[in-house]
Design a protein around this motif. Structure first.
Motif, mmCIF file in Angstrom:
data_model
loop_
_atom_site.group_PDB
_atom_site.id
_atom_site.type_symbol
_atom_site.label_atom_id
_atom_site.label_comp_id
_atom_site.label_asym_id
_atom_site.label_seq_id
_atom_site.Cartn_x
_atom_site.Cartn_y
_atom_site.Cartn_z
ATOM 1 N N THR A 193 0.755 -1.244 -0.023
ATOM 2 C CA THR A 193 -0.101 -0.363 0.352
ATOM 3 C C THR A 193 1.155 1.250 -0.245
ATOM 4 N N ALA A 194 2.562 1.352 -0.089
ATOM 5 C CA ALA A 194 3.251 1.937 -0.341
ATOM 6 C C ALA A 194 2.791 3.173 -1.030
ATOM 7 N N ARG A 195 2.511 4.150 -1.117
ATOM 8 C CA ARG A 195 2.507 4.550 -2.748
ATOM 9 C C ARG A 195 3.905 5.087 -3.095
ATOM 10 N N SER A 196 3.821 4.962 -4.345
ATOM 11 C CA SER A 196 5.314 5.393 -5.138
ATOM 12 C C SER A 196 6.024 6.508 -5.056
ATOM 13 N N PRO A 197 7.233 6.599 -5.360
ATOM 14 C CA PRO A 197 8.214 7.970 -5.214
ATOM 15 C C PRO A 197 7.036 9.008 -5.894
ATOM 16 N N GLN A 198 7.074 9.025 -6.956
ATOM 17 C CA GLN A 198 6.610 10.153 -7.646
ATOM 18 C C GLN A 198 5.241 10.508 -6.798
ATOM 19 N N GLN A 199 4.138 10.187 -6.049
ATOM 20 C CA GLN A 199 3.193 10.650 -5.960
ATOM 21 C C GLN A 199 3.198 10.620 -3.939
ATOM 22 N N ILE A 200 4.261 10.112 -3.231
ATOM 23 C CA ILE A 200 4.693 10.624 -2.115
ATOM 24 C C ILE A 200 5.669 11.681 -2.872
ATOM 25 N N MET A 201 6.439 12.421 -3.549
ATOM 26 C CA MET A 201 6.938 13.503 -4.089
ATOM 27 C C MET A 201 5.740 14.634 -4.013
ATOM 28 N N GLY A 202 4.632 13.949 -4.815
ATOM 29 C CA GLY A 202 3.088 14.898 -5.205
ATOM 30 C C GLY A 202 2.872 14.855 -3.270
ATOM 31 N N SER A 203 2.805 14.380 -2.392
ATOM 32 C CA SER A 203 2.435 14.714 -1.333
ATOM 33 C C SER A 203 3.589 15.620 -0.652
ATOM 34 N N LEU A 204 4.845 15.567 -0.596
ATOM 35 C CA LEU A 204 5.845 16.312 0.088
ATOM 36 C C LEU A 204 5.498 17.964 -0.425
ATOM 37 N N VAL A 205 4.884 17.886 -2.116
ATOM 38 C CA VAL A 205 5.298 19.128 -2.928
ATOM 39 C C VAL A 205 4.123 19.632 -2.510
ATOM 40 N N LYS A 206 2.841 19.270 -2.619
ATOM 41 C CA LYS A 206 1.400 20.209 -2.406
ATOM 42 C C LYS A 206 1.346 20.209 -0.883
ATOM 43 N N ASP A 207 1.939 19.449 -0.262
ATOM 44 C CA ASP A 207 1.137 19.731 1.396
ATOM 45 C C ASP A 207 2.595 20.577 1.921
ATOM 46 N N TYR A 208 3.872 19.755 2.194
ATOM 47 C CA TYR A 208 4.340 19.852 3.065
ATOM 48 C C TYR A 208 4.961 21.191 2.720
ATOM 49 N N PHE A 209 5.866 21.430 1.572
ATOM 50 C CA PHE A 209 6.445 22.817 0.750
ATOM 51 C C PHE A 209 5.684 23.847 0.555
ATOM 52 N N SER A 210 3.844 23.443 -0.017
ATOM 53 C CA SER A 210 2.771 24.688 -0.079
ATOM 54 C C SER A 210 2.878 25.677 1.238
ATOM 55 N N LEU A 441 -0.554 10.157 4.039
ATOM 56 C CA LEU A 441 0.407 10.785 2.272
ATOM 57 C C LEU A 441 0.882 9.958 1.778
ATOM 58 N N LEU A 442 1.302 8.871 2.328
ATOM 59 C CA LEU A 442 2.060 7.642 2.172
ATOM 60 C C LEU A 442 1.965 6.374 1.836
ATOM 61 N N HIS A 443 0.506 6.322 2.111
ATOM 62 C CA HIS A 443 -0.048 4.977 1.915
ATOM 63 C C HIS A 443 -0.896 5.615 1.111
ATOM 64 N N THR A 444 -2.289 3.916 0.198
ATOM 65 C CA THR A 444 -3.264 4.290 -1.510
ATOM 66 C C THR A 444 -3.546 2.872 -0.932
#
Length: 464
Positions: A193-210, A441-444
Motif C-alpha cells: 500500500t505504500a505510495r510510489s516515489p512519484q506520488q509521495i513527492m506529490g504529497s511533499l510538494v503540495k502538502d509540506y512544501f506549499s 499521505l504515504l499510503h493508498t
C-alpha cells in the motif's frame, strides 16, 4: 556537444494496441477475458496478456484520456506564460521533480556524468521560468521505508491472513493498472500500500512544501520528469486529487524524451547552459550530491526490503545480495538461508512476458516467494519507453539502455535509514512514523476495477 537532437516519435511503441483492437473487433470485448476460479471466487483474466494491458486506447476511459491529454509541454508553456502576465491572481509557483532514473538519459545525451548533466538540466528548466527543481530520491526513501515496515507486518501475520504474502511492490503504474483492471482480487490484496516515489513527492510538494511557502496547493503547479509514459496515468488517479482544493498532487508528468525534444526545438546548446544545483524540499544544507538506492535500474525495493527483513525478522546482517537468474535477466530470485533452511525467498520480475509466467504460477498456487518486485518495463525503470527508444521510435535502443544503466550504477548508494532528513520529516511533517498523517499521505489502496467506457482513438499527445 553543441546542440541536442532527437527524432520524432512514431505513433505507437509496439503492436499491443493493434492486437488488442483487432481482437475486440473480431471477437467482441468479452473475448479479451476468460474466467478462472480461485478459492471459490470467479476471477477475470486476460487470454492475451501482452495485448490487453496497460495504456492502449482499449482501457483508457474518455475521462482519463482528457486528463492525460492535458499533460504535455503546451500545458506547461501556458502556466509559464500566465506567470509573465500582470494578473498575479493567476500566477503559480512551478515546481519540477526529477526521477533519478531519468537522469542517466540526459547524462548520455549530454555526454556528461549524472551530477553535471543534472545541473545543466536544472539550469535549462530554470531558464524557462521554473522556480524550484527537486529530485525524488527523498520521496523514494519514504516509499522504501514504508514498504519495509509493511512487509515485516505482513510476514508476521502470514499464518492467519491468506492475503498477507506474497507482497507485490506498487511503484510501477503499468503493473498496478494491469493488476486492477485484469487480475483483480487474485492480486490486489497482495499489493503493497505504500505510495510510489512519484506520488509521495506529490504529497511533499503540495502538502509540506506549499505550507512552508505559505501557498495554497492550487497555487503550486507540480511537474514530474519521468522515464515512463504510464506515470501520466498514475498522476490522474482519483485518490491523488483533492476536489476541495481543486488540486492534484502531480499536475503534469513529462517524459525524458519530451523534455529533450523541447530542448531540440529551442536549439539549446548544452555547453552554454548554466550549471545550477538542484533545490531541496527541506532546504537541507550540506546535503550530499546525487545518490541512488540499491537496484539495477530502479529504486531497488527488493534489495532494501530483503536486507531490512533479514535483520528485523532473523537478526542477520546482509551486505551483499546474490541473484539467481531463472528464465532470463528479468526474472531473478534471491534467497536467505540459515543452517540449510530457506528463511526468505524474493523475486524480481520485469516485463510482461515474465509477469505472465508469475501470474500463471500464482493461479496454480506455486509461488514460493514472500515478496516480488514487479516492473512492467524489461530492464526496469531506466528502460522506460519514455526515454529508451531509438530516434526512429518504436524500438528499444539497446546501446542507449546499456549506457544509461552504466551511468546510473556509477552513482553512490545511500540507504534511506541513514538519511537524517527523512527522520526529521517523519516528526515535523507526519507527526511520527505510524501516525494517521503518515498513513494518509504515504499510503493508498488498490482494488479490482472494472474497465469503464473506453474510447476508440488514442489522445493526440499520448504515444505509448
Amino acid at each position: 556537444m553543441s546542440e541536442v537532437h532527437i527524432g520524432k516519435r512514431k505513433g505507437k511503441c509496439e503492436n499491443c494496441t493493434k492486437q488488442c483492437n483487432k481482437k475486440k473487433t473480431d471477437e467482441g470485448n468479452s473475448s479479451l477475458q476468460e474466467t478462472d476460479e480461485t478459492n471459490g471466487e470467479v476471477i477475470e483474466s486476460s487470454q492475451v496478456l501482452l495485448s490487453a494491458c496497460l495504456s492502449c486506447e482499449g482501457c483508457v476511459s474518455e475521462e482519463e484520456s482528457l486528463k492525460i491529454t492535458q499533460q504535455n509541454l503546451e500545458e506547461v508553456a501556458q502556466v509559464l506564460a500566465l506567470n509573465k502576465k500582470c494578473d498575479v491572481s493567476k500566477h503559480k509557483v512551478l515546481v519540477v521533480s526529477l526521477c533519478p532514473q531519468s537522469l542517466p538519459y540526459f547524462a548520455v545525451k549530454f555526454g556528461l556524468d549524472i551530477p553535471e548533466a543534472t545541473h545543466k538540466l536544472c539550469g535549462f528548466l530554470k531558464s524557462l521560468g521554473v522556480q524550484y527543481v527537486f529530485d525524488t530520491t527523498l520521496a523514494a526513501g519514504f516509499s522504501i521505508l514504508e514498504s519495509q515496515r509493511e512487509f515485516v507486518h505482513r510476514y508476521r501475520r502470514r499464518h492467519h491472513d491468506s492475503h498477507a504474502l506474497p507482497m507485490f511492490t506498487s511503484s510501477c503504474p503499468g503493473w498496478i493498472r494491469y493488476a486492477e483492471r485484469i487480475l483483480g482480487s487474485l492480486v490486489t490484496p497482495h499489493i503493497c500500500t505504500a505510495r510510489s516515489p512519484q506520488q509521495i513527492m506529490g504529497s511533499l510538494v503540495k502538502d509540506y512544501f506549499s505550507r512552508q511557502q505559505k501557498l495554497s496547493p492550487d497555487k503550486v503547479y507540480h511537474v514530474v520528469l519521468a522515464p515512463c509514459f504510464d506515470k501520466k496515468l498514475e498522476a490522474v488517479r482519483e485518490e491523488f486529487h483533492s476536489s476541495l482544493l481543486e488540486s492534484r498532487d502531480v499536475d503534469c508528468v513529462l517524459t525524458s524524451a519530451e523534455v529533450f525534444h523541447m530542448m531540440e526545438q529551442r536549439k539549446v546548446s548544452v555547453g552554454e547552459l548554466n550549471s545550477v544545483p538542484v533545490d531541496h524540499v527541506f532546504g537541507e544544507a550540506g546535503e550530499p550530491g546525487m545518490v541512488r538506492h540499491e537496484g539495477r535500474g530502479s529504486e531497488g525495493f527488493l534489495e532494501h526490503v530483503f536486507k531490512h527483513a533479514a535483520k528485523e525478522l532473523f537478526g542477520l546482517d546482509i551486505h551483499e545480495i546474490t541473484y539467481k537468474t531463472l528464465r532470463n535477466r528479468d526474472f531473478q530470485e534471491v534467497s536467505l538461508e540459515r543452517d540449510g533452511e530457506t528463511l526468505l525467498q524474493f523475486a524480481a520480475v520485469y516485463g510482461f512476458r515474465n509477469i505472465q509466467t508469475l501470474v500463471h504460477r500464482m493461479r496454480k498456487g506455486r509461488v514460493p516467494y514472500q515478496l516480488v518486485e514487479v516492473l512492467s518495463c524489461p530492464g526496469g525503470c531506466v528502460s522506460g519507453r519514455g526515454q529508451a527508444e531509438n530516434e526512429a521510435g518504436g524500438r528499444v535502443d539497446k546501446a542507449l539502455v546499456q549506457q544509461m544503466e552504466e551511468a546510473y550504477s556509477s552513482l553512490p548508494v545511500r540507504l534511506p535509514e541513514t538519511n537524517p532528513v527523512l527522520h526529521t520529516l517523519y516528526q515535523d511533517w507526519l507527526e511520527g512514523q505510524d501516525s494517521p498523517q503518515a498513513n494518509t499521505l504515504l499510503h493508498t489502496q488498490y482494488t479490482h476495477l472494472s474497465p469503464g467506457k473506453t474510447q476508440t482513438q488514442p489522445p493526440p499527445h499520448i504515444q505509448w
